[in-house]
Scaffold this active site. Sequence first.
Site, short mmCIF file in Angstrom:
data_model
loop_
_atom_site.label_atom_id
_atom_site.label_comp_id
_atom_site.label_asym_id
_atom_site.label_seq_id
_atom_site.Cartn_x
_atom_site.Cartn_y
_atom_site.Cartn_z
N LYS A 141 -8.44 -5.14 6.31
CA LYS A 141 -7.58 -5.07 7.50
C LYS A 141 -8.32 -4.70 8.78
O LYS A 141 -7.78 -4.85 9.86
CB LYS A 141 -6.46 -4.03 7.26
CG LYS A 141 -5.69 -4.20 5.95
CD LYS A 141 -4.92 -5.50 5.93
CE LYS A 141 -4.09 -5.70 4.69
NZ LYS A 141 -2.92 -4.88 4.60
N GLY A 146 1.58 0.99 6.23
CA GLY A 146 0.47 0.05 6.11
C GLY A 146 0.27 -0.72 7.40
O GLY A 146 0.94 -0.47 8.41
N GLU A 205 10.01 -0.08 11.46
CA GLU A 205 8.72 0.64 11.38
C GLU A 205 8.34 1.21 12.74
O GLU A 205 7.90 2.35 12.84
CB GLU A 205 7.63 -0.31 10.87
CG GLU A 205 7.78 -0.66 9.40
CD GLU A 205 6.83 -1.75 8.92
OE1 GLU A 205 6.68 -1.88 7.71
OE2 GLU A 205 6.27 -2.48 9.76
N THR A 242 0.83 -1.21 0.00
CA THR A 242 0.00 0.00 0.00
C THR A 242 0.87 1.26 0.00
O THR A 242 0.52 2.27 -0.62
CB THR A 242 -0.95 -0.01 1.23
OG1 THR A 242 -1.51 -1.32 1.36
CG2 THR A 242 -2.06 1.00 1.08
N GLY A 254 4.10 -6.19 10.45
CA GLY A 254 5.23 -7.11 10.33
C GLY A 254 5.00 -8.24 9.36
O GLY A 254 5.83 -9.13 9.23
N GLY A 255 3.86 -8.17 8.62
CA GLY A 255 3.63 -9.19 7.58
C GLY A 255 4.77 -9.19 6.57
O GLY A 255 5.12 -10.24 6.02
C1 5RP Z 1 5.51 -4.71 6.80
C2 5RP Z 1 4.20 -4.23 7.28
C3 5RP Z 1 3.23 -3.76 6.24
O1 5RP Z 1 2.91 -2.44 6.50
C4 5RP Z 1 2.02 -4.63 6.31
O2 5RP Z 1 2.39 -5.98 6.09
C5 5RP Z 1 0.95 -4.21 5.29
O3 5RP Z 1 1.37 -4.46 4.00
P1 5RP Z 1 0.43 -4.28 2.73
O4 5RP Z 1 0.25 -2.81 2.53
O5 5RP Z 1 1.19 -4.93 1.60
O6 5RP Z 1 -0.86 -5.00 3.01
O7 5RP Z 1 3.91 -4.17 8.45
O8 5RP Z 1 6.30 -5.13 7.88
#
Ligand code: 5RP
Length: 238
Positions: A128, A89, A110, A35, A102-103
């Site tokens: 989300k 994100g 962060e 994102t 942390g995905g």
């Molecule tokens: C990375 C994160 C990202 O912000 C979270 O995984 C969201 O990612 P996306 O915008 O691809 O859904 O925390 O460590």
Amino acid sequence: MKPNSLELCKKAAAEKAVEENITENMVIGVGSGSTVIYAVKKIAEMDKSHNLKVKCIPTSFQSSQLIIENELKLASLDQYPLLDLTIDGADEIDEDLNLIKGGGGCLVQEKILASNSKALIIIADYRKKSEFLGENWKTGIPIEIIPLAYVPLMKKMEKLGGKPQLRMAKAKAGPVITDNGNFIIDVDFGILKNPLKLNNKLNTIPGVVDTGLFIGMVSKAFIGQKDGSTLVLEGKNL
Ligand code: 5RP
């Protein structure tokens, strides 16, 4: 839903967040994930068209590359220890705007940037948002750990009632190695009614670098809806 509509939700939320929050000479923390890509493109467009002269501090290798590719000014925490805002994100957002992050494995940097920012702006799509953390995000809380402590930490997570898994790399044999040279364990604690208590407990365990629980840190969340609109929610850190 059209096939690309999820991307359109992310883009709408990211662009609105940038338009409403980015002004001249700001020092901006740039989060990680898919994102944030839309946010960086919008920042670059506004920086050029309005000569904003913003400085961007990355939260990961990915966001550093994004800043460079979009010809924005790359800066560091050493130069600017207090940021105007961080835009990032999230993997899940609860009713109090607590987060699981942390995905993408970038949670430590962060959280450092978010905690040194006057505001944390979150951008996400409607998938989300939930009432409680753990409702939609089923892979567990990402926790960055020191590699040598991984076996005892797995046992300690089980004792605390969690189901831990060492995050494995996709195109390399062995575990994911973070930008800081550490491992990540994803620990499923089910639905979290009191994420603050759990976060405090996890952060006292030696070998835990930090968790993907971001508690009471969000200023505003911009959440792209299915109909193309963006829901704006205000958090405790406003
Ligand atoms: C990375 C994160 C990202 O912000 C979270 O995984 C969201 O990612 P996306 O915008 O691809 O859904 O925390 O460590």
